[in-house]
Design an enzyme around this catalytic site. Structure first.
Site, short mmCIF file in Angstrom:
data_model
loop_
_atom_site.label_atom_id
_atom_site.label_comp_id
_atom_site.label_asym_id
_atom_site.label_seq_id
_atom_site.Cartn_x
_atom_site.Cartn_y
_atom_site.Cartn_z
N HIS A 1 -17.19 -45.92 17.97
CA HIS A 1 -18.64 -46.01 17.86
C HIS A 1 -19.24 -44.92 16.96
O HIS A 1 -20.13 -45.19 16.16
CB HIS A 1 -19.25 -45.92 19.26
CG HIS A 1 -20.57 -46.62 19.39
ND1 HIS A 1 -21.00 -47.19 20.56
CD2 HIS A 1 -21.56 -46.84 18.50
CE1 HIS A 1 -22.19 -47.75 20.38
NE2 HIS A 1 -22.55 -47.53 19.14
N ASN B 1 -20.50 -45.90 11.85
CA ASN B 1 -21.21 -44.67 11.50
C ASN B 1 -20.30 -43.62 10.84
O ASN B 1 -20.54 -42.42 10.98
CB ASN B 1 -21.87 -44.08 12.75
CG ASN B 1 -22.86 -45.04 13.38
OD1 ASN B 1 -23.82 -45.44 12.76
ND2 ASN B 1 -22.60 -45.42 14.63
N TYR C 1 -23.65 -49.59 25.77
CA TYR C 1 -24.81 -50.45 25.99
C TYR C 1 -24.95 -50.93 27.44
O TYR C 1 -26.02 -51.39 27.83
CB TYR C 1 -24.72 -51.70 25.10
CG TYR C 1 -24.66 -51.44 23.64
CD1 TYR C 1 -24.98 -50.20 23.09
CD2 TYR C 1 -24.27 -52.46 22.75
CE1 TYR C 1 -24.90 -49.97 21.72
CE2 TYR C 1 -24.21 -52.24 21.39
CZ TYR C 1 -24.51 -51.00 20.88
OH TYR C 1 -24.44 -50.78 19.53
N GLN D 1 -19.17 -50.18 10.44
CA GLN D 1 -20.50 -50.69 10.80
C GLN D 1 -21.51 -49.54 10.72
O GLN D 1 -21.38 -48.55 11.43
CB GLN D 1 -20.47 -51.29 12.21
CG GLN D 1 -21.77 -51.98 12.60
CD GLN D 1 -21.79 -52.43 14.04
OE1 GLN D 1 -22.37 -51.77 14.89
NE2 GLN D 1 -21.12 -53.54 14.33
N LYS E 1 -17.09 -51.46 21.35
CA LYS E 1 -16.89 -50.13 20.77
C LYS E 1 -16.52 -49.11 21.84
O LYS E 1 -17.00 -49.21 22.98
CB LYS E 1 -18.16 -49.66 20.04
CG LYS E 1 -18.79 -50.71 19.14
CD LYS E 1 -20.11 -50.21 18.55
CE LYS E 1 -20.86 -51.34 17.87
NZ LYS E 1 -21.53 -52.24 18.84
#
Length: 293
Positions: A158, A205, A95, A226, A125
């Site tokens: 992630h 994921n 991010y 998540q 992550k």
């Protein structure tokens, strides 16, 4: 603002981890400013106990993925969320928001919005380009340096895939995807936990198939998975699997995932809007109240 994931309920936590309904929000001391005193009285975000150690995790958090990335927008969003009583902030190496998140949290402590770092819950992550056994720990250390923190509360893989080592970026080229050493990567994640740099570790994921592969080799099982979860993408099979295995399910994009089209299947749902009108609530308010927030 061009914020994509600044949903008021970016990470709503669901079964199976126990929601400690009798647990009071983390003790907050008296603060100097009127705004801070108001937060002390009104901050009642429930917490779940997650992982083998029963780590308290706020049921609602703020995500900090944005496109395009505008540092001042992120800073303002984090500070506003903390002033409103949020204590869980979700970021990631991809991010590019970790440094701004850290600065905003430090400012919140300095201003008395929160008492100390210990009052906050921070998730970050490791991205696919660092999903290599020798790169996981250095990636976390870089994240901690950006966050100006000694540890994160939750550290996640992630995505269950690896890409040729490089700086975190998206999109990725298909030809750069390489086989992932899941066992080696998870051992590195476990080392991050043993060193005290990540209080709990988990994944993001991951499908049931990938979770089975991980559980077969993990000494420390993932505390969290998540995934995108909302009324139009309910993932019932995955949730049932995680309940059975004791893995906590965290929802991102609970108000609708990121789509290429402008149509949002949740917020623009005629059925949800009709239910909301009958209750005098917006679609977003209904979702938060349903979760007990």
């Amino acid at each position: 603002m061009h914020i994509l994931n600044f949903s008021a309920a970016y990470t709503i936590y669901t079964a199976p981890a126990m929601l400690d309904k009798h647990r009071q929000p983390r003790k907050q001391q008296a603060m100097s400013s009127p705004a801070a005193r108001s937060i002390t009285c009104s901050s009642k975000v429930p917490e779940f106990l997650v992982g083998n150690i029963g780590q308290p995790m706020p049921a609602v958090g703020l995500g900090t993925a944005s496109h395009p990335f505008v540092a001042e927008d992120v800073r303002t969003a984090v500070l506003t969320a903390l002033e409103l009583g949020y204590r869980h902030i979700d970021t990631a190496a991809l991010y590019a928001s970790e440094r701004v998140v850290g600065e905003a949290m430090a400012e919140a402590v300095q201003r008395g919005v929160v008492v100390s770092r210990e009052e906050l819950f921070v998730t970050s992550k490791v991205w696919c380009t660092q999903c290599h056994p020798e790169l996981v720990l250095p990636s976390l250390k870089e994240s901690l340096m950006n966050l100006q923190m000694e540890y994160v509360d939750l550290y996640l893989i992630h995505w269950p895939m690896a890409v040729k080592p490089s700086k975190p970026h998206f999109p990725m080229k298909r030809e750069d995807i390489v086989p992932m050493d899941l066992s080696g990567v998870w051992q590195a994640m476990e080392e991050c936990h043993r060193l005290g740099l990540a209080k709990i570790i988990g994944v993001s994921n991951f499908t049931t198939k990938k979770l089975l592969e991980l559980l077969a080799i993990a000494k420390i099982p993932p505390a969290v998975n998540q995934v995108e979860l909302n009324p139009t993408w309910q993932q019932k099979k995955l949730i049932e699997f995680c309940i059975d295995k004791g893995i906590h399910v965290a929802a991102y994009s609970p108000l609708g995932g990121q789509r290429i089209s402008k149509m949002n299947p949740v917020r623009q749902s005629d059925i949800l809007e009709e239910i909301g009108k009958a209750r005098g609530k917006s679609v977003a308010q209904q979702k938060e109240e349903k979760r007990g927030v």
